[in-house]
Design a protein around this motif. Structure first.
Motif, PDB file in Angstrom:
ATOM      1  N   MET A 169       0.854  -1.186   0.000  1.00 38.74           N
ATOM      2  CA  MET A 169       0.000   0.000   0.000  1.00 38.74           C
ATOM      3  C   MET A 169       0.891   1.238   0.000  1.00 38.74           C
ATOM      4  SD  MET A 169      -3.050  -1.400   0.191  1.00 38.74           S
ATOM      5  CE  MET A 169      -4.155  -0.091   0.623  1.00 38.74           C
ATOM      6  N   ALA A 170       0.320   2.347  -0.423  1.00 41.43           N
ATOM      7  CA  ALA A 170       1.018   3.632  -0.367  1.00 41.43           C
ATOM      8  C   ALA A 170      -0.038   4.707  -0.170  1.00 41.43           C
ATOM      9  CB  ALA A 170       1.798   3.885  -1.654  1.00 41.43           C
ATOM     10  N   TYR A 171       0.392   5.821   0.390  1.00 36.00           N
ATOM     11  CA  TYR A 171      -0.528   6.943   0.476  1.00 36.00           C
ATOM     12  C   TYR A 171       0.151   8.182  -0.077  1.00 36.00           C
ATOM     13  CZ  TYR A 171       1.892   8.019   4.888  1.00 36.00           C
ATOM     14  OH  TYR A 171       2.836   8.286   5.843  1.00 36.00           O
ATOM     15  N   GLY A 172      -0.650   9.002  -0.724  1.00 35.03           N
ATOM     16  CA  GLY A 172      -0.140  10.211  -1.351  1.00 35.03           C
ATOM     17  C   GLY A 172      -0.797  11.441  -0.753  1.00 35.03           C
ATOM     18  N   ARG A 173      -0.012  12.531  -0.740  1.00 35.62           N
ATOM     19  CA  ARG A 173      -0.502  13.825  -0.268  1.00 35.62           C
ATOM     20  C   ARG A 173      -0.178  14.845  -1.345  1.00 35.62           C
ATOM     21  NH1 ARG A 173       2.637  11.266   2.862  1.00 35.62           N
ATOM     22  NH2 ARG A 173       4.382  12.682   2.705  1.00 35.62           N
ATOM     23  N   GLU A 174      -1.187  15.617  -1.735  1.00 38.16           N
ATOM     24  CA  GLU A 174      -0.992  16.596  -2.802  1.00 38.16           C
ATOM     25  C   GLU A 174      -1.559  17.947  -2.403  1.00 38.16           C
ATOM     26  OE1 GLU A 174      -1.837  15.026  -6.935  1.00 38.16           O
ATOM     27  OE2 GLU A 174      -2.929  13.572  -5.705  1.00 38.16           O
ATOM     28  N   THR A 175      -0.928  19.000  -2.896  1.00 35.15           N
ATOM     29  CA  THR A 175      -1.490  20.345  -2.838  1.00 35.15           C
ATOM     30  C   THR A 175      -1.363  20.923  -4.243  1.00 35.15           C
ATOM     31  OG1 THR A 175       0.600  21.436  -2.269  1.00 35.15           O
ATOM     32  CG2 THR A 175      -0.761  20.666  -0.422  1.00 35.15           C
ATOM     33  N   TYR A 176      -2.245  21.843  -4.578  1.00 38.18           N
ATOM     34  CA  TYR A 176      -2.235  22.413  -5.919  1.00 38.18           C
ATOM     35  C   TYR A 176      -3.205  23.586  -5.982  1.00 38.18           C
ATOM     36  CZ  TYR A 176      -6.080  19.054  -5.801  1.00 38.18           C
ATOM     37  OH  TYR A 176      -7.173  18.333  -5.415  1.00 38.18           O
ATOM     38  N   THR A 177      -3.122  24.331  -7.055  1.00 45.19           N
ATOM     39  CA  THR A 177      -4.156  25.272  -7.438  1.00 45.19           C
ATOM     40  C   THR A 177      -4.702  24.766  -8.761  1.00 45.19           C
ATOM     41  OG1 THR A 177      -2.617  26.690  -8.652  1.00 45.19           O
ATOM     42  CG2 THR A 177      -2.983  27.228  -6.322  1.00 45.19           C
ATOM     43  N   TYR A 178      -5.921  25.157  -9.091  1.00 46.06           N
ATOM     44  CA  TYR A 178      -6.411  24.815 -10.422  1.00 46.06           C
ATOM     45  C   TYR A 178      -7.342  25.895 -10.939  1.00 46.06           C
ATOM     46  CZ  TYR A 178     -10.677  22.776  -8.241  1.00 46.06           C
ATOM     47  OH  TYR A 178     -11.827  22.558  -7.529  1.00 46.06           O
ATOM     48  N   ARG A 179      -7.455  25.895 -12.242  1.00 40.39           N
ATOM     49  CA  ARG A 179      -8.320  26.858 -12.937  1.00 40.39           C
ATOM     50  C   ARG A 179      -9.138  26.074 -13.955  1.00 40.39           C
ATOM     51  NH1 ARG A 179      -8.040  32.454 -13.969  1.00 40.39           N
ATOM     52  NH2 ARG A 179      -9.036  33.071 -15.923  1.00 40.39           N
ATOM     53  N   ILE A 180     -10.444  26.267 -13.880  1.00 45.24           N
ATOM     54  CA  ILE A 180     -11.356  25.631 -14.821  1.00 45.24           C
ATOM     55  C   ILE A 180     -12.098  26.731 -15.572  1.00 45.24           C
ATOM     56  CG2 ILE A 180     -13.407  24.181 -15.077  1.00 45.24           C
ATOM     57  CD1 ILE A 180     -12.549  22.731 -12.493  1.00 45.24           C
ATOM     58  N   GLU A 181     -12.099  26.630 -16.885  1.00 43.63           N
ATOM     59  CA  GLU A 181     -12.873  27.537 -17.727  1.00 43.63           C
ATOM     60  C   GLU A 181     -14.007  26.725 -18.331  1.00 43.63           C
ATOM     61  OE1 GLU A 181     -10.247  29.547 -20.465  1.00 43.63           O
ATOM     62  OE2 GLU A 181      -8.848  30.044 -18.843  1.00 43.63           O
ATOM     63  N   LEU A 182     -15.224  27.236 -18.164  1.00 42.89           N
ATOM     64  CA  LEU A 182     -16.415  26.526 -18.620  1.00 42.89           C
ATOM     65  C   LEU A 182     -16.932  27.092 -19.940  1.00 42.89           C
ATOM     66  CD1 LEU A 182     -18.145  26.341 -15.134  1.00 42.89           C
ATOM     67  CD2 LEU A 182     -16.937  24.498 -16.314  1.00 42.89           C
ATOM     68  N   ALA A 183     -17.674  26.276 -20.652  1.00 41.07           N
ATOM     69  CA  ALA A 183     -18.221  26.667 -21.953  1.00 41.07           C
ATOM     70  C   ALA A 183     -19.126  27.895 -21.854  1.00 41.07           C
ATOM     71  CB  ALA A 183     -18.984  25.494 -22.564  1.00 41.07           C
ATOM     72  N   ASP A 184     -19.766  28.097 -20.702  1.00 44.10           N
ATOM     73  CA  ASP A 184     -20.662  29.259 -20.544  1.00 44.10           C
ATOM     74  C   ASP A 184     -19.915  30.536 -20.151  1.00 44.10           C
ATOM     75  OD1 ASP A 184     -20.053  28.962 -17.845  1.00 44.10           O
ATOM     76  OD2 ASP A 184     -22.078  28.332 -17.260  1.00 44.10           O
ATOM     77  N   GLY A 185     -18.564  30.481 -20.114  1.00 42.68           N
ATOM     78  CA  GLY A 185     -17.764  31.665 -19.825  1.00 42.68           C
ATOM     79  C   GLY A 185     -17.319  31.803 -18.371  1.00 42.68           C
ATOM     80  N   ARG A 186     -17.891  31.018 -17.480  1.00 46.30           N
ATOM     81  CA  ARG A 186     -17.467  31.092 -16.074  1.00 46.30           C
ATOM     82  C   ARG A 186     -16.058  30.549 -15.911  1.00 46.30           C
ATOM     83  NH1 ARG A 186     -21.249  27.726 -12.712  1.00 46.30           N
ATOM     84  NH2 ARG A 186     -21.525  26.630 -14.675  1.00 46.30           N
ATOM     85  N   VAL A 187     -15.345  31.121 -14.914  1.00 47.78           N
ATOM     86  CA  VAL A 187     -13.992  30.682 -14.587  1.00 47.78           C
ATOM     87  C   VAL A 187     -13.969  30.342 -13.095  1.00 47.78           C
ATOM     88  CG1 VAL A 187     -11.567  31.367 -14.422  1.00 47.78           C
ATOM     89  CG2 VAL A 187     -12.935  32.082 -16.386  1.00 47.78           C
ATOM     90  N   ILE A 188     -13.391  29.207 -12.770  1.00 50.26           N
ATOM     91  CA  ILE A 188     -13.296  28.755 -11.382  1.00 50.26           C
ATOM     92  C   ILE A 188     -11.826  28.635 -11.017  1.00 50.26           C
ATOM     93  CG2 ILE A 188     -13.866  26.914  -9.755  1.00 50.26           C
ATOM     94  CD1 ILE A 188     -16.156  26.157 -11.785  1.00 50.26           C
ATOM     95  N   ASP A 189     -11.371  29.441 -10.067  1.00 48.37           N
ATOM     96  CA  ASP A 189     -10.006  29.362  -9.537  1.00 48.37           C
ATOM     97  C   ASP A 189     -10.098  28.815  -8.125  1.00 48.37           C
ATOM     98  OD1 ASP A 189      -8.308  30.459 -11.622  1.00 48.37           O
ATOM     99  OD2 ASP A 189      -9.337  32.370 -11.252  1.00 48.37           O
ATOM    100  N   ARG A 190      -9.305  27.779  -7.815  1.00 48.07           N
ATOM    101  CA  ARG A 190      -9.376  27.126  -6.510  1.00 48.07           C
ATOM    102  C   ARG A 190      -7.988  26.729  -6.014  1.00 48.07           C
ATOM    103  NH1 ARG A 190     -14.289  27.584  -4.272  1.00 48.07           N
ATOM    104  NH2 ARG A 190     -14.280  25.539  -3.347  1.00 48.07           N
TER     105      ARG A 190
END
Length: 175
Positions: free
Chosen positions: A124-145
């Motif tokens: 077994m193994a376990y992983g830990r991650e951190t990140y930022t992400y940006r999603i651009e949607l077809a309707d023009g909305r942008v999600i930054d997280r």
């Protein structure tokens, strides 16, 4: 009885010991061999950790390219997904009822500043991650997280697979 007991030491003393090697040389060789075996074992474990890391990186890459089949191949059949405080069920269920429909509405998905650490514990193994992400949607909305994820992976004859994945995110904070 005294004769039988008395004869053994005399017999042992008369045996030829010239073929025996220095016992300290044997011990040193045993320690050297053990050290080499340990190093080989650690190299194999590090390779396995690298392979587990590659599975998690591949999942992130499949998300950005919106490759549903590529993502599914990284999860074990009995996997379980948690996202933002909700139990999503198996990866198959998550893909069919949550992530899959979202992928169709996404025109761009990018990750920034990813960190990844994997620790192995036997098969077994376990992983830990951190990140930022940006999603651009077809309707023009942008999600930054900002996001974090923890993963549990299992190793079998087919390699590493994700058996449990838990991610959460929030709006970026200026800290």
């Amino acid at each position: 009885m005294a004769l039988a007991a008395g004869g053994i030491p005399a017999l042992a003393q008369s045996m030829d010991h010239s073929a025996h090697s220095d016992p300290t040389a044997s011990t040193q060789m045993d320690h050297t061999e053990q050290g080499m075996k340990h190093a080989e074992h650690m190299d194999a474990m590090n390779d396995d950790v690298a392979e587990a890391e590659a599975v998690l990186t591949s999942y992130r890459d499949a998300l950005t390219s919106r490759d549903a089949a590529g993502m599914a191949a990284l999860f074990a059949e009995g996997s379980f997904v948690y996202e933002n405080g909700k139990a999503e069920g198996s990866f198959t269920h998550y893909m069919e009822h949550h992530l899959g429909p979202e992928l169709d509405a996404i025109t761009s998905f990018t990750f920034g500043e990813p960190t990844l650490a994997v620790t192995r514990m036997g098969h077994m193994a376990y992983g830990r991650e951190t990140y930022t992400y940006r999603i651009e949607l077809a309707d023009g909305r942008v999600i930054d997280r900002e996001g974090v994820a923890t993963s549990v992976l299992a190793h079998d004859a087919d390699g590493w697979k994700i058996v449990q994945y838990h991610s959460s995110s929030r709006a970026p904070r200026n800290n």
